[in-house]
Design an enzyme around this catalytic site. Structure first.
Site, PDB file in Angstrom:
ATOM      1  N   LYS A 121     -56.590 -10.825  95.539  1.00  0.00           N
ATOM      2  CA  LYS A 121     -55.203 -10.369  95.690  1.00  0.00           C
ATOM      3  C   LYS A 121     -54.977  -9.050  94.934  1.00  0.00           C
ATOM      4  O   LYS A 121     -54.502  -8.079  95.506  1.00  0.00           O
ATOM      5  CB  LYS A 121     -54.221 -11.444  95.177  1.00  0.00           C
ATOM      6  CG  LYS A 121     -54.379 -12.793  95.891  1.00  0.00           C
ATOM      7  CD  LYS A 121     -53.365 -13.826  95.416  1.00  0.00           C
ATOM      8  CE  LYS A 121     -53.499 -14.225  93.954  1.00  0.00           C
ATOM      9  NZ  LYS A 121     -54.791 -14.898  93.609  1.00  0.00           N
TER      10      LYS A 121
ATOM     11  N   ARG B 113     -45.691 -19.508  93.894  1.00  0.00           N
ATOM     12  CA  ARG B 113     -46.848 -20.395  93.759  1.00  0.00           C
ATOM     13  C   ARG B 113     -46.477 -21.852  93.956  1.00  0.00           C
ATOM     14  O   ARG B 113     -47.356 -22.720  93.854  1.00  0.00           O
ATOM     15  CB  ARG B 113     -47.427 -20.238  92.364  1.00  0.00           C
ATOM     16  CG  ARG B 113     -48.686 -19.386  92.267  1.00  0.00           C
ATOM     17  CD  ARG B 113     -49.054 -19.311  90.805  1.00  0.00           C
ATOM     18  NE  ARG B 113     -50.428 -19.017  90.537  1.00  0.00           N
ATOM     19  CZ  ARG B 113     -50.925 -17.790  90.327  1.00  0.00           C
ATOM     20  NH1 ARG B 113     -50.177 -16.743  90.431  1.00  0.00           N
ATOM     21  NH2 ARG B 113     -52.198 -17.647  90.013  1.00  0.00           N
TER      22      ARG B 113
ATOM     23  N   ARG C 194     -65.440 -11.017  86.622  1.00  0.00           N
ATOM     24  CA  ARG C 194     -64.254 -10.137  86.690  1.00  0.00           C
ATOM     25  C   ARG C 194     -63.994  -9.449  85.349  1.00  0.00           C
ATOM     26  O   ARG C 194     -63.988 -10.094  84.309  1.00  0.00           O
ATOM     27  CB  ARG C 194     -63.024 -10.946  87.101  1.00  0.00           C
ATOM     28  CG  ARG C 194     -61.719 -10.170  86.935  1.00  0.00           C
ATOM     29  CD  ARG C 194     -60.595 -10.710  87.777  1.00  0.00           C
ATOM     30  NE  ARG C 194     -59.994 -11.917  87.260  1.00  0.00           N
ATOM     31  CZ  ARG C 194     -58.947 -12.521  87.826  1.00  0.00           C
ATOM     32  NH1 ARG C 194     -58.415 -12.043  88.939  1.00  0.00           N
ATOM     33  NH2 ARG C 194     -58.455 -13.616  87.301  1.00  0.00           N
TER      34      ARG C 194
ATOM     35  N   ARG D  19     -60.670 -11.869  81.045  1.00  0.00           N
ATOM     36  CA  ARG D  19     -59.518 -12.740  80.752  1.00  0.00           C
ATOM     37  C   ARG D  19     -59.993 -14.078  80.195  1.00  0.00           C
ATOM     38  O   ARG D  19     -60.906 -14.682  80.737  1.00  0.00           O
ATOM     39  CB  ARG D  19     -58.710 -12.964  82.033  1.00  0.00           C
ATOM     40  CG  ARG D  19     -57.750 -11.822  82.298  1.00  0.00           C
ATOM     41  CD  ARG D  19     -57.125 -11.878  83.656  1.00  0.00           C
ATOM     42  NE  ARG D  19     -56.633 -13.192  84.035  1.00  0.00           N
ATOM     43  CZ  ARG D  19     -56.046 -13.448  85.205  1.00  0.00           C
ATOM     44  NH1 ARG D  19     -55.885 -12.470  86.082  1.00  0.00           N
ATOM     45  NH2 ARG D  19     -55.627 -14.637  85.488  1.00  0.00           N
TER      46      ARG D  19
ATOM     47  N   ARG E  24     -57.491 -24.147  87.524  1.00  0.00           N
ATOM     48  CA  ARG E  24     -56.582 -23.269  88.281  1.00  0.00           C
ATOM     49  C   ARG E  24     -56.772 -23.464  89.788  1.00  0.00           C
ATOM     50  O   ARG E  24     -55.804 -23.408  90.556  1.00  0.00           O
ATOM     51  CB  ARG E  24     -56.825 -21.810  87.883  1.00  0.00           C
ATOM     52  CG  ARG E  24     -56.260 -21.505  86.498  1.00  0.00           C
ATOM     53  CD  ARG E  24     -56.864 -20.251  85.894  1.00  0.00           C
ATOM     54  NE  ARG E  24     -56.611 -19.060  86.674  1.00  0.00           N
ATOM     55  CZ  ARG E  24     -57.381 -17.976  86.652  1.00  0.00           C
ATOM     56  NH1 ARG E  24     -58.452 -17.941  85.881  1.00  0.00           N
ATOM     57  NH2 ARG E  24     -57.073 -16.947  87.384  1.00  0.00           N
TER      58      ARG E  24
HETATM   59  P1  ADP Z   1     -55.016 -14.891  89.527  1.00  0.00           P
HETATM   60  O1  ADP Z   1     -54.836 -13.435  89.836  1.00  0.00           O
HETATM   61  O2  ADP Z   1     -56.335 -15.145  88.928  1.00  0.00           O
HETATM   62  O3  ADP Z   1     -54.633 -15.730  90.679  1.00  0.00           O
HETATM   63  P2  ADP Z   1     -52.640 -14.653  87.941  1.00  0.00           P
HETATM   64  O4  ADP Z   1     -52.895 -13.452  87.120  1.00  0.00           O
HETATM   65  O5  ADP Z   1     -51.795 -14.506  89.158  1.00  0.00           O
HETATM   66  O6  ADP Z   1     -54.037 -15.278  88.345  1.00  0.00           O
HETATM   67  O7  ADP Z   1     -52.016 -15.812  87.063  1.00  0.00           O
HETATM   68  C1  ADP Z   1     -52.555 -16.157  85.804  1.00  0.00           C
HETATM   69  C2  ADP Z   1     -51.768 -17.334  85.248  1.00  0.00           C
HETATM   70  O8  ADP Z   1     -50.385 -16.946  85.063  1.00  0.00           O
HETATM   71  C3  ADP Z   1     -51.705 -18.558  86.155  1.00  0.00           C
HETATM   72  O9  ADP Z   1     -52.828 -19.401  85.987  1.00  0.00           O
HETATM   73  C4  ADP Z   1     -50.412 -19.225  85.665  1.00  0.00           C
HETATM   74  O10 ADP Z   1     -50.602 -19.895  84.427  1.00  0.00           O
HETATM   75  C5  ADP Z   1     -49.507 -18.013  85.384  1.00  0.00           C
HETATM   76  N1  ADP Z   1     -48.715 -17.649  86.584  1.00  0.00           N
HETATM   77  C6  ADP Z   1     -48.825 -16.508  87.311  1.00  0.00           C
HETATM   78  N2  ADP Z   1     -47.952 -16.507  88.329  1.00  0.00           N
HETATM   79  C7  ADP Z   1     -47.265 -17.678  88.260  1.00  0.00           C
HETATM   80  C8  ADP Z   1     -46.240 -18.285  89.038  1.00  0.00           C
HETATM   81  N3  ADP Z   1     -45.742 -17.679  90.132  1.00  0.00           N
HETATM   82  N4  ADP Z   1     -45.783 -19.506  88.653  1.00  0.00           N
HETATM   83  C9  ADP Z   1     -46.257 -20.116  87.568  1.00  0.00           C
HETATM   84  N5  ADP Z   1     -47.245 -19.619  86.792  1.00  0.00           N
HETATM   85  C10 ADP Z   1     -47.747 -18.415  87.123  1.00  0.00           C
HETATM   86  P1  ADP Z   2     -57.072 -12.385  92.409  1.00  0.00           P
HETATM   87  O1  ADP Z   2     -56.057 -11.315  92.059  1.00  0.00           O
HETATM   88  O2  ADP Z   2     -56.812 -13.018  93.740  1.00  0.00           O
HETATM   89  O3  ADP Z   2     -57.225 -13.400  91.322  1.00  0.00           O
HETATM   90  P2  ADP Z   2     -59.049 -10.244  92.065  1.00  0.00           P
HETATM   91  O4  ADP Z   2     -58.561  -9.169  92.972  1.00  0.00           O
HETATM   92  O5  ADP Z   2     -58.821 -10.061  90.611  1.00  0.00           O
HETATM   93  O6  ADP Z   2     -58.488 -11.691  92.572  1.00  0.00           O
HETATM   94  O7  ADP Z   2     -60.619 -10.441  92.354  1.00  0.00           O
HETATM   95  C1  ADP Z   2     -61.389 -11.384  91.602  1.00  0.00           C
HETATM   96  C2  ADP Z   2     -62.787 -10.786  91.326  1.00  0.00           C
HETATM   97  O8  ADP Z   2     -63.517 -10.718  92.559  1.00  0.00           O
HETATM   98  C3  ADP Z   2     -62.762  -9.363  90.769  1.00  0.00           C
HETATM   99  O9  ADP Z   2     -63.815  -9.231  89.861  1.00  0.00           O
HETATM  100  C4  ADP Z   2     -62.974  -8.485  92.011  1.00  0.00           C
HETATM  101  O10 ADP Z   2     -63.634  -7.263  91.682  1.00  0.00           O
HETATM  102  C5  ADP Z   2     -63.871  -9.366  92.876  1.00  0.00           C
HETATM  103  N1  ADP Z   2     -63.608  -9.217  94.322  1.00  0.00           N
HETATM  104  C6  ADP Z   2     -62.410  -9.067  94.935  1.00  0.00           C
HETATM  105  N2  ADP Z   2     -62.561  -9.017  96.272  1.00  0.00           N
HETATM  106  C7  ADP Z   2     -63.885  -9.155  96.517  1.00  0.00           C
HETATM  107  C8  ADP Z   2     -64.688  -9.181  97.726  1.00  0.00           C
HETATM  108  N3  ADP Z   2     -64.121  -9.076  98.939  1.00  0.00           N
HETATM  109  N4  ADP Z   2     -66.020  -9.359  97.578  1.00  0.00           N
HETATM  110  C9  ADP Z   2     -66.593  -9.488  96.353  1.00  0.00           C
HETATM  111  N5  ADP Z   2     -65.896  -9.465  95.183  1.00  0.00           N
HETATM  112  C10 ADP Z   2     -64.563  -9.295  95.265  1.00  0.00           C
END
Ligand code: ADP
Ligand code: ADP
Length: 218
Positions: free
Chosen positions: A15, A90, A129, A162, A173
């Protein structure tokens, strides 16, 4: 017209990685709930300290707090053009609250893009990551490395991992995603705005699919 787009997908689906291209294409701001929580945490605000307790163990921050925070963000002037919502909503109550907030702005969700990636791939992506604590740019040590190991291409800041990307927390998660967030796929499907994207492809191929799916929005 304001364009509001939701990015759905489990942790590690890509994302954050895809957000920039979408925001540039539609000229809208990137609103990431996770980034906003982490910003609060780095400033040690009350909200940041509260959220940290949940984030650390891979649980969701309570809906009321999260909805208020995003509601405040969407009232900022730059969101009059719309926004890319990444990581919010979410839960079903968050999605309903978002619909209410947007209705007050005379707007609605135009697309919900669901990035689909299986669990085993997510764990590998998250364990490699690295992100920039200054600008939020995301890298992967194997799939999307920075030019110089450990340093952000854009601003030279040392990259960090992270604490919630450890495999135990990641598994939690993913479980939370399955039980609380996945029902949103059906929610947006019923509204006729859902687009499924194969998130296992290369970063570039995912980006092309997303931009194609947004063709009608521009
Ligand atoms: P990722 O990009 O790996 O999906 P995020 O950075 O979006 O993770 O979220 C990290 C953490 O922040 C989540 O595991 C949760 O604890 C909290 N969080 C983020 N967005 C929300 C939301 N919309 N509702 C509740 N908790 C959230
Ligand atoms: P999210 O925001 O959904 O948690 P991220 O954009 O942070 O996910 O991506 C998670 C990890 O996977 C990062 O290290 C990113 O560089 C890698 N990544 C993202 N998209 C791809 C892809 N299409 N193929 C391989 N690695 C990817």
């Amino acid at each position: 017209m304001a364009h509001f787009i939701v990015l759905l997908g489990p942790p590690g689906a890509g994302k954050g990685t895809q957000a920039k291209a979408i925001c540039e294409a539609l000229q809208i701001p990137h609103v990431s709930s996770g980034d906003i929580f982490r910003e609060h945490l780095s400033k040690q605000t009350e909200l940041g300290k509260l959220a940290d307790g949940y984030i650390k163990c891979g649980q969701l921050v309570p809906d009321d707090v999260t909805i208020r925070m995003i509601g405040d963000r969407l009232k900022q002037p730059d969101c009059s053009r719309g926004a890319l919502l990444d990581g919010f909503p979410r839960t079903i109550p968050q999605a309903e609250a978002l619909d209410d907030l947007l209705a007050k702005m005379d707007a609605k969700i135009e697309r919900a893009l669901s990035l689909e990636v299986p669990a085993e791939v997510l764990i590998e992506r998250l364990s490699g990551r690295w992100s920039c604590p200054t600008c939020g740019r995301v890298y992967h040590e194997k799939y999307n490395p920075p030019r110089q190991a450990g340093i952000c291409d854009d601003d030279g800041t040392p990259l960090i991992q992270r604490p919630d990307d450890r495999p135990e927390t990641v598994r939690q998660r993913i479980e939370v995603y399955r039980s609380q967030t996945e029902p949103l796929i059906e929610y947006y499907c019923q509204k006729g705005v859902l687009v499924n994207i194969d998130g296992t492809q290369s970063i570039e191929a995912v980006k092309q699919d997303i931009l194609t799916s947004l063709a009608g929005v521009r």
